[in-house]
Every structure is written in structure tokens, then in C-alpha cells.
Design an enzyme around this catalytic site. Structure first.
Site, PDB file in Angstrom:
ATOM      1  N   CYS A   2       0.807  -1.268   0.141  1.00 38.54           N
ATOM      2  CA  CYS A   2       0.029  -0.127   0.080  1.00 38.54           C
ATOM      3  C   CYS A   2       0.990   1.341   0.023  1.00 38.54           C
ATOM      4  O   CYS A   2       1.998   1.302   0.610  1.00 38.54           O
ATOM      5  CB  CYS A   2      -1.012   0.240   1.273  1.00 38.54           C
ATOM      6  SG  CYS A   2      -2.103  -1.242   1.483  1.00 38.54           S
ATOM      7  N   ARG A  27       4.272  -0.526  -4.569  1.00 38.11           N
ATOM      8  CA  ARG A  27       3.968  -0.911  -3.305  1.00 38.11           C
ATOM      9  C   ARG A  27       2.670  -1.704  -3.207  1.00 38.11           C
ATOM     10  O   ARG A  27       2.483  -2.184  -1.892  1.00 38.11           O
ATOM     11  CB  ARG A  27       4.210   0.098  -2.361  1.00 38.11           C
ATOM     12  CG  ARG A  27       5.564   0.759  -2.573  1.00 38.11           C
ATOM     13  CD  ARG A  27       5.913   1.277  -1.058  1.00 38.11           C
ATOM     14  NE  ARG A  27       7.298   1.366  -1.083  1.00 38.11           N
ATOM     15  CZ  ARG A  27       7.930   1.097  -0.004  1.00 38.11           C
ATOM     16  NH1 ARG A  27       7.281   0.480   0.967  1.00 38.11           N
ATOM     17  NH2 ARG A  27       9.270   1.260  -0.181  1.00 38.11           N
ATOM     18  N   TRP A  74      -2.935  -2.825  -1.684  1.00 32.55           N
ATOM     19  CA  TRP A  74      -2.716  -3.943  -1.788  1.00 32.55           C
ATOM     20  C   TRP A  74      -3.552  -4.890  -0.516  1.00 32.55           C
ATOM     21  O   TRP A  74      -3.460  -4.734   0.641  1.00 32.55           O
ATOM     22  CB  TRP A  74      -1.064  -4.378  -1.248  1.00 32.55           C
ATOM     23  CG  TRP A  74      -0.637  -5.845  -1.414  1.00 32.55           C
ATOM     24  CD1 TRP A  74      -0.100  -6.370  -2.538  1.00 32.55           C
ATOM     25  CD2 TRP A  74      -0.640  -6.768  -0.616  1.00 32.55           C
ATOM     26  NE1 TRP A  74      -0.031  -7.710  -2.315  1.00 32.55           N
ATOM     27  CE2 TRP A  74      -0.044  -7.855  -0.913  1.00 32.55           C
ATOM     28  CE3 TRP A  74      -0.987  -6.742   0.917  1.00 32.55           C
ATOM     29  CZ2 TRP A  74       0.147  -9.156  -0.350  1.00 32.55           C
ATOM     30  CZ3 TRP A  74      -0.783  -8.026   1.708  1.00 32.55           C
ATOM     31  CH2 TRP A  74      -0.502  -9.230   0.900  1.00 32.55           C
ATOM     32  N   LYS A 485      12.687 -16.275  -7.390  1.00 30.41           N
ATOM     33  CA  LYS A 485      12.627 -15.356  -8.532  1.00 30.41           C
ATOM     34  C   LYS A 485      11.872 -15.881  -9.733  1.00 30.41           C
ATOM     35  O   LYS A 485      11.040 -15.086 -10.289  1.00 30.41           O
ATOM     36  CB  LYS A 485      14.160 -14.805  -9.081  1.00 30.41           C
ATOM     37  CG  LYS A 485      15.040 -14.149  -8.290  1.00 30.41           C
ATOM     38  CD  LYS A 485      14.851 -12.809  -8.200  1.00 30.41           C
ATOM     39  CE  LYS A 485      13.876 -12.662  -6.801  1.00 30.41           C
ATOM     40  NZ  LYS A 485      14.507 -12.303  -5.768  1.00 30.41           N
ATOM     41  N   HIS A 504      16.340 -37.728  -1.622  1.00 28.90           N
ATOM     42  CA  HIS A 504      15.434 -37.859  -0.487  1.00 28.90           C
ATOM     43  C   HIS A 504      13.973 -37.510  -0.718  1.00 28.90           C
ATOM     44  O   HIS A 504      13.226 -37.510   0.019  1.00 28.90           O
ATOM     45  CB  HIS A 504      15.780 -37.400   0.716  1.00 28.90           C
ATOM     46  CG  HIS A 504      17.299 -37.697   1.048  1.00 28.90           C
ATOM     47  ND1 HIS A 504      17.518 -39.081   1.601  1.00 28.90           N
ATOM     48  CD2 HIS A 504      18.427 -37.159   0.983  1.00 28.90           C
ATOM     49  CE1 HIS A 504      18.838 -39.297   1.755  1.00 28.90           C
ATOM     50  NE2 HIS A 504      19.473 -38.203   1.274  1.00 28.90           N
TER      51      HIS A 504
HETATM   52  C1  F6R Z   1      11.657 -11.485  -3.069  1.00 26.17           C
HETATM   53  C2  F6R Z   1      11.129 -10.156  -2.255  1.00 26.17           C
HETATM   54  C3  F6R Z   1      10.941 -10.603  -0.999  1.00 26.17           C
HETATM   55  C4  F6R Z   1      11.606  -9.630  -0.100  1.00 26.17           C
HETATM   56  C5  F6R Z   1      11.048 -10.022   1.623  1.00 26.17           C
HETATM   57  C6  F6R Z   1      11.905  -9.199   2.559  1.00 26.17           C
HETATM   58  O1  F6R Z   1      12.031 -10.881  -4.541  1.00 26.17           O
HETATM   59  O2  F6R Z   1      11.727  -9.329  -2.715  1.00 26.17           O
HETATM   60  O3  F6R Z   1      10.903 -11.932  -0.683  1.00 26.17           O
HETATM   61  O4  F6R Z   1      13.211 -10.239   0.232  1.00 26.17           O
HETATM   62  O5  F6R Z   1       9.858  -9.576   1.427  1.00 26.17           O
HETATM   63  O6  F6R Z   1      11.809  -7.929   2.134  1.00 26.17           O
HETATM   64  P1  F6R Z   1      12.923  -6.823   2.833  1.00 26.17           P
HETATM   65  O7  F6R Z   1      14.118  -7.269   2.615  1.00 26.17           O
HETATM   66  O8  F6R Z   1      12.582  -5.399   2.440  1.00 26.17           O
HETATM   67  O9  F6R Z   1      12.996  -7.153   4.342  1.00 26.17           O
END
Ligand code: F6R
Length: 608
Positions: A2, A27, A74, A485, A504
């Protein structure tokens, strides 16, 4: 997660608010809305979908006024519909609210308010705030907001306007970031500096429990007992160019290609080649204090958790100190063994992830010393940690983290060097690591120069339904990151596994339809991974090998090969990750995904 933007000043508010929302769209992007004081009262427009839809609505029915608030959502409570989009208004339509976060006692508050005659029109938790503020209003908006928030449990970053005080915006924060922007006779509120960077660089970051009042004459910050606070003004030192695509098709691609520079920036001024160590100014720890710790706990989420796993290998191998890596969401609700002899490293690109922040606070409460490894300057984790290392990767706009990941790993290597040299690591080994770090930007560039090879590979595999990523040692976390990714942006199911664990269980999945990415640079576990490759091949899996030199033992066992430059083992996941980022990117583009705004995801997860 958001985005909020608000404006009061001499200019027409709507274009500024829409511009701010577009910068925040990464965001949250399932619906958006604006509320403006139009001379008669609060006027709102809301639309499901991307901000262009809201823009179209505003073109058809413009909102005119010089004070307003806006939001990109969001969804947490309620589907992304027009009725659930923010701003939400009170029953008498005098109050409009935008909110990031979650009101945990919304159900109870709603029942009470409905019983008193307030009429709800959405399924959101936020709407409760609008009615509650109306109920508490006796002539001064900030007092009403304070009284309303006394009844609220949960997290919030809010901006509120009221038709009875048409020149005022009130904003408040608890657990969800918010800042005030200071322009020339104009003031902004935003959940993220990128929303207002076109207009001002001077900002005041709000802390939890702060409330801001903005009007045409200035701003003031209050605490929850309405006592005025004196807060420092900070200057944002990054540029608009850094949050624009600069000719690239997507932010993600731009950020992948920025990595030679961002890694350089992470290391800038921090390497001491002669002494084979590093200098980290923000740790706020003396060498004696660094030697005092018995163990390290690293806590993080998602991609940051993957970099933490690489850090665990580094610290244990080179600094000989026990390390535990924990998902922040698990750590915060366990009874972890953490005390004043624990160094708690908190990894977060945004510095705002709710679980990570809560885990850090829990570690602090238990007496641990906390160190934030953070990208976003001025973020909550950066400000609340006892010390830290900024990774200086610059704003990361693509929802899938790329350049922040590689810079996080570099920051961990710098810290390992520092702690290692104080403990067990010889000067010669320290120098070897410094040299390898210095070579990284050029090595990454040489991979990026061959991006077209990966694009061809993506063409080959764009229709795959599943992917397996295998790695060992330092490259097991790289396998996890490669798989994350791919699933995030292409929606292909992908799993990362320690290569030897495959037999496994996951081996049952392998057939001629299963691409298996094997990360196999020439390192101490190379021979081991060759056996795992053989196991895949024997079941007709399609092997894509990431290698670092010609390997006779792989001849005839792999289907595709991409070579990365040779580096020392601890840094190999950095180089291995770059082709994996490109592979995910190109596959996603070829499948028609919206790479920068993948479904269901949002940058910076500020709710639990
Ligand atoms: C994956 C990604 C998320 C962030 C996770 C933590 O590409 O961006 O998995 O790594 O939400 O976010 P931060 O690093 O901002 O705490």
C-alpha cells in the site's frame, strides 16, 4: 505494501497526488483512490485496478482542490473493488482516511459503531477509522484522531482530512512507515520518499506514536498526548533518475544491470586491502565489543533470508562463530535463546518488513545487540537497530529483489572479513577475499554482457510447468533464490533444494519435462554435485548447469551450460545469482507477465 501520499499547498492537488501514487504503485497495485477538499467538502474518486484506471476516472470527473490524500492498495481485508479502495469516508462524509497496516480489533469496533448507527459500505478494516474519528470529533481533527487511535489495536500509517477543517491533514504512525515532506509553502505526507522526491528532498521521518498536523502555514509533530515534539529534518540523497526506468523495459532489468555499480557502492570506502579487512563505520561497536559475542542470529524474510543463509556459511567458515538463521516471522513467536552475548543481524532491503522489525525488537528485548543490514536509508529498522551497514544499492523498485540481494551478500562478506580478522582469519586470507571482492563488479559485467545467451535459454524453457534448482554449500541459498525469482514473476512452480537432498524425495518429480538448474561452479563440492547431476540425467531431466570452467566430468551429462567467472567459494553465489535473475526475468517476459508488478505481491511487506 500500500502507498499513501497527501498534499497541502498552493497547487492543484490531484496531479501531484497521482504522480506520487504512480511512484508508489510498486508497493501495491490492486486499486487506488483520491480524496480532495473541493471547496464544499470531501470529494473522492476510487477505482479498482491500476492507477491508470483512476486517472481515466479523474479525467472524466476531475477533482479540484489544493489539499488532498491518496492511496494505492494491496488488499488485506476485502477484495480489490471500488468500494474497498481507499480513501474511506465517515457516515456523515466529513472525514476521509487512507491507511496502511491492519486494524486487528476492527470486527469488535465495527459491531460497536454499527450499533450506534454508523453505516459501513466496505469490507475493510480501515473504514472503522473513518467512523471512529467522526465519533470522536469535537472541533479539532488531531484530537479526534488521537482519541480514535486510543481504541485501535494493530498497525497503521494514516492520513486523515476533515471537511470542517479544510486546510488540514493529520497523519499518524504505528508500525507502518510515514514521512512528512517539506516544500516551499507546501507540505506532503507519504509512506515512501519516492512519492514526493519530484517536489522536495527535505523530510521528517515519523516514529511509532507520532502524529503530524500539516496545514497551509506549516507542520507540527505531536505525541499521542498532544505534546509537541522536536524532530530532525533529513535530506534525501538519491535522485529521481534512480527511481526511473532509464530506457530499460522494466525496473527489474535495470536493477539487474545496475549490479556492477551497486556492488561497487556497497564496498566503497570500506575495504582495507593492506590489512585484508574492512572498515564499517556504522556498526557502533568497538573491536572489543565485536569479540564479546558468543553467537550470531540472523533474521530476515524472503530474499533477505536467502542472503542471510550465505552469511551463515561465511561467518562459520571464516570467523568461526556459531550462526543461526531464522525466518523473522518464526523467530518473533518462539522462545529463542538470545541474550546480551548474541549479535542479532537483521537483514532487510526496505527496512520496514513488519515481521523483521518485530523480530529485531524481540531480540533487543532479550538483551541482544542488533545490527541492521538495510538498503532504505532512514527506514525503521535502520533507525531502531543499535548499529548497521547500509548496503547503498539505491532504490529498488522492481518487486522481485535483485540488486539488493547481491549487495546484502557483499555487506555480509565485509562484516565477515571484519569479524574474521579480529578472530581467526589470517592476513593472507583476508587479502585474498578483498581481491576477490574487488574483482566482482567486472565479473558481473562480463555475465551481463552475455545476457542474450540467457535470453535464448529462456526461449527454450518458457513453457515449462516446473523447475528444480540445485546447489550445495554456498550455492544452496543461490538455488533457493533462483527458484524464488522464477516463481515470483513467471508463476512457474519452482523449488530450490540442496543437491544431495534431491534423492530423498524430489527425485520422484524428475522426468524429461523437468528442467533442473544445477549451480556447479568449480569449488570444494563440485565433484559431489557432479554425482547429483548424474542422478538427474539418469531420469531424463533437462540439466542447465551454471559452471565456472570447462569440466570434463560434466561432458555428456548436461543439456545447457552457462559459465560464470571463477571467484572464491564464498562469493560464488553472487555471480551464480545473476544468470538466475536473468533467466527468471526473460522467462517471465516471454510468458507475458507484468514483471515489475507481479500478481499478489508488493514491495515491502508492512503487515504480519
Ligand atoms: C523477493 C522479495 C521478498 C523480500 C522480502 C523481505 O524478491 O523481494 O522476498 O526479500 O519480502 O523484504 P525486505 O528485504 O525488504 O525485508
Amino acid at each position: 505494501m500500500c502507498g499513501i501520499v497527501g498534499y497541502v499547498g498552493p497547487r492543484v492537488a490531484t496531479p501531484l497526488l497521482i504522480d506520487g501514487l504512480k511512484r508508489l504503485e510498486y508497493r501495491g497495485y490492486d486499486s487506488a483512490g483520491v480524496a480532495v477538499m473541493n471547496g464544499k467538502g470531501v470529494d473522492t474518486r476510487r477505482a479498482p485496478g491500476k492507477i491508470v484506471k483512476l486517472e481515466a476516472m479523474l479525467n472524466a470527473e476531475p477533482l479540484v482542490g489544493t489539499l488532498g490524500i491518496a492511496h494505492t492498495r494491496w488488499a488485506t481485508h476485502g477484495a480489490p473493488t471500488e468500494l474497498n479502495a481507499h480513501p474511506h469516508t465517515s457516515t456523515d462524509k466529513s472525514i476521509a482516511v487512507v491507511h496502511n497496516g491492519i486494524i486487528e480489533n476492527a470486527t469488535a469496533l465495527k459491531a460497536r459503531l454499527e450499533a450506534s448507527g454508523y453505516v459501513f459500505t466496505s469490507e475493510t478494516d480501515t473504514e472503522v477509522l473513518a467512523h471512529l474519528i467522526q465519533e470522536m470529533y469535537t472541533g479539532k481533527l488531531e484530537d479526534a484522531v488521537i482519541r480514535a487511535l486510543e481504541h485501535v489495536e494493530g498497525t497503521y500509517g494514516i492520513a486523515v482530512i476533515c471537511s470542517k477543517e479544510p486546510d488540514k491533514i493529520v497523519a499518524a504512525r504505528k508500525g507502518s512507515p510515514l514521512l512528512i515532506g517539506l516544500g516551499e509553502n507546501e507540505y506532503f505526507v507519504a509512506s515512501d520518499a519516492s512519492a514526493i522526491l519530484s517536489y522536495t528532498r527535505e523530510v521528517v521521518y515519523l516514529d511509532d506514536g507520532d502524529l503530524a498536523v500539516l496545514d497551509r502555514n506549516g507542520y507540527k509533530i505531536l505525541d499521542m498526548s498532544a505534546t509537541q515534539l522536536d524532530k530532525a529534518v533529513s535530506r534525501i540523497d538519491w535522485d529521481l533518475g534512480q527511481i526511473e526506468r532509464g530506457g530499460y523495459a522494466h525496473f527489474m532489468l535495470k536493477e539487474i544491470f545496475e549490479q556492477p555499480t551497486t556492488i561497487e557502492n556497497t564496498m566503497r570506502g570500506r575495504l582495507l586491502p593492506e590489512d585484508g579487512t574492512s572498515k564499517l563505520g556504522g556498526l557502533n561497536l568497538t573491536d572489543e565489543e565485536l569479540l564479546f559475542f558468543d553467537n550470531i542470529v540472523i533474521t530476515a524474510c524472503g530474499t533477505s533470508w536467502h542472503s542471510a543463509l550465505i552469511g551463515e556459511h561465511m561467518f562459520e567458515e571464516l570467523a568461526r562463530i556459531p550462526v543461526e538463521v531464522e525466518y523473522a516471522s518464526e523467530f518473533r513467536y518462539r522462545n529463542p535463546i538470545v541474550d546480551e552475548r548474541t549479535l542479532c543481524i537483521v537483514m532487510s532491503q526496505s527496512g520496514e518488513t513488519a515481521d523483521t522489525l518485530a523480530a529485531m525488537r524481540e531480540a533487543k528485548r532479550r538483551g541482544a545487540r542488533t545490527l541492521g543490514i538495510v538498503n532504505q536509508v532512514g527506514s525503521t529498522i535502520a533507525r531502531e537497530a543499535d548499529g548497521g551497514i547500509y548496503i547503498h544499492a539505491g532504490p529498488e523498485i522492481g518487486v522481485a529483489s535483485t540488486k539488493a540481494f547481491t549487495s546484502q551478500v557483499v555487506a555480509l562478506a565485509l562484516l565477515t572479513l571484519k569479524v574474521g580478522r579480529l578472530r581467526d582469519l589470517s592476513i593472507m586470507n583476508g587479502r585474498r577475499i578483498v581481491e576477490a571482492l574487488q574483482a566482482l563488479p567486472g565479473q558481473i559485467q562480463s555475465i551481463l554482457d552475455r545476457a542474450d545467451e540467457i535470453e535464448q535459454l529462456a526461449e527454450e524453457f518458457k513453457r515449462a510447468q516446473n523447475f528444480l534448482y540445485l546447489g550445495r554449500g554456498y550455492n544452496f541459498p543461490a538455488a533457493l533464490e533462483g527458484a524464488l525469482k522464477l516463481k515470483e514473476i513467471s508463476y512457474i512452480h519452482a523449488e530450490g533444494y540442496p543437491a544431495a537432498e534431491m534423492k530423498h524425495g524430489p527425485i520422484a518429480l524428475i522426468d524429461e519435462m523437468m528442467p533442473v538448474v544445477c549451480i556447479a561452479p568449480h569449488d570444494s563440492v563440485f565433484d559431489k554435485i557432479v554425482s547429483n547431476v548424474q542422478e538427474v540425467k539418469a531420469r531424463k531431466g533437462k540439466v542447465i548447469a551454471i559452471t565456472s570452467q570447462a569440466e570434463p566430468s560434466l561432458v555428456g551429462k548436461i543439456d545447457y551450460e552457462f559459465r560464470i567467472p571463477q571467484t572464491i567459494e564464498m562469493l560464488s553465489p553472487i555471480l551464480a545469482s545473476v544468470p538466475l535473475q536473468l533467466l527468471a526475468y526473460y522467462i517471465a517476459v516471454k510468458r507475458g507477465s507484468n514483471v515489475d508488478q507481479p500478481r499478489n505481491l508488493a514491495k515491502s511487506v508492512t503487515v504480519e
